[in-house]
Design a protein around this motif. Sequence first.
Motif, PDB file in Angstrom:
ATOM      1  N   ALA A   1      35.196  40.906  41.118  1.00 32.41           N
ATOM      2  CA  ALA A   1      36.271  40.090  40.560  1.00 32.41           C
ATOM      3  C   ALA A   1      35.877  38.620  40.570  1.00 32.41           C
ATOM      4  N   GLY A   2      36.110  37.940  39.451  1.00 35.39           N
ATOM      5  CA  GLY A   2      35.775  36.526  39.338  1.00 35.39           C
ATOM      6  C   GLY A   2      34.403  36.244  38.776  1.00 35.39           C
ATOM      7  N   THR A   3      33.603  37.292  38.524  1.00 36.95           N
ATOM      8  CA  THR A   3      32.261  37.090  37.982  1.00 36.95           C
ATOM      9  C   THR A   3      32.331  36.549  36.555  1.00 36.95           C
ATOM     10  N   THR A   4      31.476  35.595  36.231  1.00 36.54           N
ATOM     11  CA  THR A   4      31.399  35.062  34.871  1.00 36.54           C
ATOM     12  C   THR A   4      30.542  35.988  34.016  1.00 36.54           C
TER      13      THR A   4
ATOM     14  N   MET B   1      42.271  41.195  47.105  1.00 34.85           N
ATOM     15  CA  MET B   1      42.411  40.034  46.239  1.00 34.85           C
ATOM     16  C   MET B   1      43.047  38.855  46.979  1.00 34.85           C
TER      17      MET B   1
END
Length: 254
Positions: free
Chosen positions: A156-159, A62
């Motif tokens: 991580a961070g996917t819409t 991360m």
Amino acid sequence: MVLQQDLTQKQYLFARQMATHQEVVSAEQALKDAMQRIKTLQKMSSNQPIQTIVATEAALVMTVPVSVGSMVAPGGALLTLSARQALLLRFGIEPENAALIEPGTLIRFRSVFAAQGAQMARVMRVDGQINPATRLLDVIAKPDASPKSSPEALIAGTTLEGQIALPAQQGLTVPTEAVVLNSGAPLVFKIQSKSVTTPHPMAQAVPVRVRLRVGDATLIEPLVAGALEAGDALVIQGQYALQDGMAVRLVPAS
């Protein structure tokens, strides 16, 4: 080395009277200090064996809070890892819908960039504070670990977009813009047709209870049984300037 290039440039400019002697001296001192620091670090690490740190499980990197050459204090973080199985999902809902969602409620979700491949998640909690970035309440969910779901495929961070399976609700569906607040209490204005005693159509305020709001549609229930029925005409323009009993003018829908 950047400092060596800076010194060379300063010396070049000084030779052509485009830089001062003090600038050259400062560049020389900066390079000297950097070289001394490198020698000190090399001396400190010369007797230290190279260590390889291995993650205990597959995870996502991360953050990397250090850089090459950094002095890390004992107990300091080199990497921040997140196990794929520990990923949580964040969805946004209208605040008035929070009471309808409980821990364990199913959410069917998928990436906004994927037409297929829907997965399932379960609600863990509904935050009690409005997200200032979205003006919605955050719903935190955990991906389902069933064979049909694949938490490992999430990034991580996917819409994402999700559909929450809510319990069945009964009521009348009206345009969201028809619902107005009067001292914090929701109501709609029903249009009373003209009659012998009322030569013009009139607006009648009908207090309601909002059951569910989804975009342009809102599910409501009149506080007084029978005060509003399916097919009744409602005011959807200029309603904020109305009061109970005021005359209204009907305009054909465009």
